[in-house]
Design a protein around this motif. Structure first.
Motif, PDB file in Angstrom:
ATOM      1  N   HIS A 314      46.251  72.626 -64.693  1.00  0.00           N
ATOM      2  CA  HIS A 314      47.473  72.059 -65.277  1.00  0.00           C
ATOM      3  C   HIS A 314      48.213  73.118 -66.088  1.00  0.00           C
ATOM      4  O   HIS A 314      49.449  73.234 -65.999  1.00  0.00           O
ATOM      5  CB  HIS A 314      47.128  70.867 -66.168  1.00  0.00           C
ATOM      6  N   ALA A 315      47.481  73.908 -66.884  1.00  0.00           N
ATOM      7  CA  ALA A 315      48.120  74.970 -67.663  1.00  0.00           C
ATOM      8  C   ALA A 315      48.783  75.983 -66.742  1.00  0.00           C
ATOM      9  O   ALA A 315      49.899  76.462 -67.005  1.00  0.00           O
ATOM     10  CB  ALA A 315      47.091  75.664 -68.566  1.00  0.00           C
ATOM     11  N   LEU A 316      48.104  76.305 -65.643  1.00  0.00           N
ATOM     12  CA  LEU A 316      48.676  77.247 -64.684  1.00  0.00           C
ATOM     13  C   LEU A 316      49.947  76.685 -64.065  1.00  0.00           C
ATOM     14  O   LEU A 316      50.923  77.416 -63.847  1.00  0.00           O
ATOM     15  CB  LEU A 316      47.651  77.564 -63.597  1.00  0.00           C
ATOM     16  N   SER A 317      49.966  75.389 -63.797  1.00  0.00           N
ATOM     17  CA  SER A 317      51.167  74.783 -63.210  1.00  0.00           C
ATOM     18  C   SER A 317      52.343  74.845 -64.175  1.00  0.00           C
ATOM     19  O   SER A 317      53.488  75.023 -63.760  1.00  0.00           O
ATOM     20  CB  SER A 317      50.882  73.341 -62.799  1.00  0.00           C
ATOM     21  N   VAL A 318      52.061  74.702 -65.470  1.00  0.00           N
ATOM     22  CA  VAL A 318      53.118  74.830 -66.477  1.00  0.00           C
ATOM     23  C   VAL A 318      53.686  76.240 -66.448  1.00  0.00           C
ATOM     24  O   VAL A 318      54.908  76.447 -66.452  1.00  0.00           O
ATOM     25  CB  VAL A 318      52.583  74.480 -67.874  1.00  0.00           C
ATOM     26  N   MET A 319      52.801  77.241 -66.421  1.00  0.00           N
ATOM     27  CA  MET A 319      53.267  78.626 -66.371  1.00  0.00           C
ATOM     28  C   MET A 319      54.038  78.893 -65.086  1.00  0.00           C
ATOM     29  O   MET A 319      55.020  79.654 -65.081  1.00  0.00           O
ATOM     30  CB  MET A 319      52.081  79.580 -66.492  1.00  0.00           C
ATOM     31  N   PHE A 320      53.603  78.274 -63.989  1.00  0.00           N
ATOM     32  CA  PHE A 320      54.279  78.471 -62.702  1.00  0.00           C
ATOM     33  C   PHE A 320      55.741  78.058 -62.792  1.00  0.00           C
ATOM     34  O   PHE A 320      56.634  78.763 -62.297  1.00  0.00           O
ATOM     35  CB  PHE A 320      53.552  77.670 -61.618  1.00  0.00           C
ATOM     36  N   THR A 321      56.005  76.920 -63.418  1.00  0.00           N
ATOM     37  CA  THR A 321      57.383  76.441 -63.518  1.00  0.00           C
ATOM     38  C   THR A 321      58.238  77.338 -64.407  1.00  0.00           C
ATOM     39  O   THR A 321      59.464  77.302 -64.325  1.00  0.00           O
ATOM     40  CB  THR A 321      57.425  75.007 -64.076  1.00  0.00           C
ATOM     41  N   ARG A 322      57.590  78.151 -65.249  1.00  0.00           N
ATOM     42  CA  ARG A 322      58.310  78.994 -66.198  1.00  0.00           C
ATOM     43  C   ARG A 322      58.376  80.454 -65.752  1.00  0.00           C
ATOM     44  O   ARG A 322      58.763  81.319 -66.534  1.00  0.00           O
ATOM     45  CB  ARG A 322      57.625  78.946 -67.574  1.00  0.00           C
ATOM     46  N   SER A 323      57.975  80.736 -64.524  1.00  0.00           N
ATOM     47  CA  SER A 323      57.785  82.119 -64.111  1.00  0.00           C
ATOM     48  C   SER A 323      58.822  82.591 -63.108  1.00  0.00           C
ATOM     49  O   SER A 323      59.472  81.802 -62.419  1.00  0.00           O
ATOM     50  CB  SER A 323      56.383  82.300 -63.525  1.00  0.00           C
ATOM     51  N   ASP A 324      58.919  83.907 -62.989  1.00  0.00           N
ATOM     52  CA  ASP A 324      59.782  84.555 -62.014  1.00  0.00           C
ATOM     53  C   ASP A 324      59.020  84.645 -60.687  1.00  0.00           C
ATOM     54  O   ASP A 324      57.808  84.426 -60.628  1.00  0.00           O
ATOM     55  CB  ASP A 324      60.176  85.944 -62.507  1.00  0.00           C
ATOM     56  N   MET A 331      50.266  83.813 -59.123  1.00  0.00           N
ATOM     57  CA  MET A 331      49.620  82.540 -59.430  1.00  0.00           C
ATOM     58  C   MET A 331      49.089  81.865 -58.178  1.00  0.00           C
ATOM     59  O   MET A 331      48.024  81.236 -58.197  1.00  0.00           O
ATOM     60  CB  MET A 331      50.606  81.617 -60.163  1.00  0.00           C
ATOM     61  N   ARG A 332      49.810  81.974 -57.082  1.00  0.00           N
ATOM     62  CA  ARG A 332      49.324  81.376 -55.831  1.00  0.00           C
ATOM     63  C   ARG A 332      48.029  82.046 -55.394  1.00  0.00           C
ATOM     64  O   ARG A 332      47.142  81.405 -54.821  1.00  0.00           O
ATOM     65  CB  ARG A 332      50.381  81.520 -54.733  1.00  0.00           C
ATOM     66  N   GLU A 333      47.895  83.342 -55.666  1.00  0.00           N
ATOM     67  CA  GLU A 333      46.670  84.040 -55.336  1.00  0.00           C
ATOM     68  C   GLU A 333      45.520  83.584 -56.222  1.00  0.00           C
ATOM     69  O   GLU A 333      44.364  83.519 -55.776  1.00  0.00           O
ATOM     70  CB  GLU A 333      46.871  85.551 -55.481  1.00  0.00           C
ATOM     71  N   VAL A 334      45.815  83.257 -57.490  1.00  0.00           N
ATOM     72  CA  VAL A 334      44.772  82.810 -58.399  1.00  0.00           C
ATOM     73  C   VAL A 334      44.160  81.513 -57.930  1.00  0.00           C
ATOM     74  O   VAL A 334      42.945  81.300 -57.982  1.00  0.00           O
ATOM     75  CB  VAL A 334      45.343  82.647 -59.834  1.00  0.00           C
ATOM     76  N   VAL A 335      45.016  80.573 -57.489  1.00  0.00           N
ATOM     77  CA  VAL A 335      44.519  79.278 -57.057  1.00  0.00           C
ATOM     78  C   VAL A 335      44.213  79.269 -55.557  1.00  0.00           C
ATOM     79  O   VAL A 335      43.585  78.359 -55.082  1.00  0.00           O
ATOM     80  CB  VAL A 335      45.523  78.155 -57.390  1.00  0.00           C
TER      81      VAL A 335
END
Length: 335
Positions: A314-324, A331-335
């Motif tokens: 969930h935290a990663l998804s929040v960062m995803f929406t705020r990222s370039d 992030m896609r590679e992390v998950v």
């Protein structure tokens, strides 16, 4: 803006003081020091797209002093490295080192605050060392930290010293020497307490806790953490604190570290042969080794490890929406 003014501003308090979660407006037409400080504050909150826009504008503006351009480069590197982009981060760290080397002396106020060329040079060297740790290259990381230490002898700012402490601890863990990691992390915690940066203190405590857990598992008296559920519970508490402070990347890191270390408690090899741990990367490799989904408990409820991974996602998804876009790919590679 003069360094004495920025140091007493609300923006500085957000980036390097006790209020890291305060909302930041991107000041695209402001003084370079203000724009860089805003980018740091945004990055700490996981608002990477806003930070990237400011950092790219600083790099492209010929009026930006070289010391600030160098800081912009190493700051971008740190954001990439937080998500495992060590190759991309190394290129920005190298650029920062070149710009810092070419820069002249800064005013004493900038030097004290760590917004001068020497601080940027340390940041670049420490960043490259962290990139080397991420690649499990002990030799390169050791050499780069030695170079950074030589520059630190003439660097009055606390921030570069604290950051160097994090990477010393991570390198010690990579070497399988958690006792040294505990001491390096403890020094970073002490430095961050003196400086007063909530974000740097929380990151230092996270590194110290991971080092302490691994030291305790190795049976070392220096270990300040404990193996098993106690250490993971303290990491959970750090994750909660990070969330309350608005530091989403550190919340993500603490949750992943708790999940990875708790999940590995029963079947990891001895510390000396352990797969490298990198607290800045939130023990991602250990987490991945145990699969993308944790097993449920015997009564069918989600295990603590599964709960932590879900919260981390969930935290990663929040960062995803705020990222370039570049960071979204990472992030896609992390998950």
């Amino acid at each position: 803006m003069a360094s004495t003014q920025i140091a007493h501003s609300e923006l500085w308090s957000t980036a390097f003081g006790p209020c890291p979660g305060v909302s930041v407006v991107s000041p695209r037409r402001a003084d370079p020091t203000v724009r860089w400080t805003a980018a740091v504050a945004l990055g700490g909150q996981g608002r990477y797209a806003g930070a990237a826009a400011l950092l790219e504008a600083l790099a492209a503006d010929p009026r930006t002093p070289r010391a600030l351009a160098a800081l912009a480069a190493v700051t971008r590197a740190s954001h990439l490295r937080q998500l495992g982009g060590h190759g991309a981060a190394a290129r920005f760290d190298g650029l920062g080192i070149r710009l810092a080397t070419a820069a002249g002396r800064s005013d004493p106020g900038a030097t004290e605050l760590g917004i001068d060329a020497r601080s940027a040079l340390v940041d670049g060297l420490v960043g490259l060392a962290a990139d080397a740790v991420g690649r499990a290259d002990v030799g390169a990381a050791t050499s780069l930290l030695t170079r950074a230490d030589a520059v630190l002898e003439d660097c009055a700012a606390p921030r570069p010293t604290i950051r160097a402490g994090w990477v010393r601890a991570e390198l010690a863990l990579l070497r399988g020497d958690p006792a040294v990691a505990v001491r390096a992390a403890a020094a970073a915690v002490a430095g961050a307490r003196r400086w007063g940066s909530a974000r740097h203190l929380l990151k230092s405590r996270l590194v110290a806790e991971v080092a302490g857990i691994l030291a305790a598992r190795a049976g070392l008296a220096e270990g300040t953490g404990s193996a098993g559920s106690g250490g993971s519970a303290r990491l959970d508490a750090l994750a909660e604190e990070a969330g309350e402070l608005g530091l989403v990347p550190l919340r993500w890191a603490a949750l992943l570290a708790a999940a990875g270390l708790a999940g590995a408690a029963t079947d990891d090899p001895p510390v000396g042969r352990r797969e490298p741990q990198n607290p800045s990367g939130a023990a991602v490799r250990t987490n991945e080794r145990h699969g993308r989904t944790a097993p449920g408990s015997v009564n069918g409820a989600a295990s603590d490890t599964a709960r932590r991974r879900h919260a981390a996602a969930h935290a990663l998804s929040v960062m995803f929406t705020r990222s370039d876009p570049q960071l979204r790919r990472l992030m896609r590679e992390v998950v």
